[in-house]
Design an enzyme around this catalytic site. Sequence first.
Site, mmCIF file in Angstrom:
data_model
loop_
_atom_site.group_PDB
_atom_site.id
_atom_site.type_symbol
_atom_site.label_atom_id
_atom_site.label_comp_id
_atom_site.label_asym_id
_atom_site.label_seq_id
_atom_site.Cartn_x
_atom_site.Cartn_y
_atom_site.Cartn_z
ATOM 1 N N GLY A 1 -84.495 20.141 21.361
ATOM 2 C CA GLY A 1 -85.316 19.050 21.879
ATOM 3 C C GLY A 1 -85.509 17.995 20.814
ATOM 4 N N GLN B 1 -89.263 10.755 16.640
ATOM 5 C CA GLN B 1 -88.562 11.423 15.538
ATOM 6 C C GLN B 1 -87.406 10.582 15.005
ATOM 7 O OE1 GLN B 1 -88.282 15.380 17.817
ATOM 8 N NE2 GLN B 1 -88.348 16.009 15.681
ATOM 9 N N CYS C 1 -88.921 22.637 13.836
ATOM 10 C CA CYS C 1 -88.846 21.232 14.249
ATOM 11 C C CYS C 1 -87.904 20.498 13.309
ATOM 12 C CB CYS C 1 -90.248 20.623 14.183
ATOM 13 S SG CYS C 1 -90.303 18.877 14.615
ATOM 14 N N LEU C 2 -87.065 19.644 13.863
ATOM 15 C CA LEU C 2 -86.117 18.902 13.035
ATOM 16 C C LEU C 2 -86.846 17.974 12.057
ATOM 17 C CD1 LEU C 2 -83.405 18.002 15.719
ATOM 18 C CD2 LEU C 2 -83.492 19.975 14.192
ATOM 19 N N HIS D 1 -94.001 21.074 22.966
ATOM 20 C CA HIS D 1 -93.715 20.663 21.586
ATOM 21 C C HIS D 1 -93.269 19.200 21.545
ATOM 22 C CE1 HIS D 1 -91.739 21.563 17.499
ATOM 23 N NE2 HIS D 1 -91.269 20.369 17.830
ATOM 24 N N GLU D 2 -92.358 18.831 22.461
ATOM 25 C CA GLU D 2 -91.821 17.460 22.447
ATOM 26 C C GLU D 2 -92.868 16.437 22.894
ATOM 27 O OE1 GLU D 2 -89.231 17.114 20.806
ATOM 28 O OE2 GLU D 2 -88.614 19.214 20.883
ATOM 29 N N HIS E 1 -95.104 15.455 20.149
ATOM 30 C CA HIS E 1 -94.548 14.409 19.281
ATOM 31 C C HIS E 1 -94.937 13.019 19.789
ATOM 32 C CE1 HIS E 1 -92.051 16.393 16.299
ATOM 33 N NE2 HIS E 1 -91.431 17.116 17.216
HETATM 34 NI NI NI Z 1 -90.246 18.808 16.878
#
Ligand code: NI
Length: 177
Positions: A46, A51, A95-96, A137-138, A141
Site C-alpha cells: 500500500g 508518502q 511502512c515504506l 494504515h493508508e 497517512h
Molecule cells: Ni505506511
Amino acid sequence: MALREVLKFPDKRLREVSTPIEKITDEIRELANDMAEVMYDEPGIGLAAPQVGQTIRLIVVDTEWTAEDAEQNPLVLVNPEIVEHSGRISWTEGCLSVPDFEADVSRASHVKLRASNLEGEDLEIDASELQAVCFQHEIDHLDGILFIDRISRLKRNLYTQRRKKQLRRELEEQSGN
Ligand code: NI
C-alpha cells in the site's frame, strides 16, 4: 523515468492532513500510476499520496500481490473513508516511510470502506484482516498519522533514537567523514 521518491520519517510532510480530491484529472491518474510503480518496486502492499509528497486523499493498495506471484492488480482509491468498523486484530506492520522497523499494531479487524475509483464511480468494500489493516494504515497517512503513533511511547522513542542515529551516520558518510 525515475520513480517518485518515498518520504521517510521524520519528514514533516508526512504529518500533514491531506485534502479531498474534487476532480480526477490527468495529473491524478498519472500520480496513481506512479504510486503503483513505487509500491511494486519497493515492494509494498500500500502507498498513500503524502508518502510521495502529494497531500491529497489518494491511496493505492494491493494486498494480494507478493514478490513471488507477480500478478499486479492495484486498487486505486480516491477519498477513501472508513464508514464502519468492528472487531480487533493485532498485526505486525511496517511502512515504506518508516525504514527498518516493524511493530504490532492493534486495529479493527473488519471495516467497510467507501471511496471512488479513477473513473469517479463510488466503491464500497468490506475488508477484513490484512486488507482491513492496510486500508486503516493508508488512510492514517492521509491524516498525517504513522503506525508508530499507535505503538507504545517506549517503543516509539527507541525507534526515533535509532532512526536519528542512522540519519546522522548517513550524513557523515555523505560528507566523507
Ligand atoms: Ni505506511
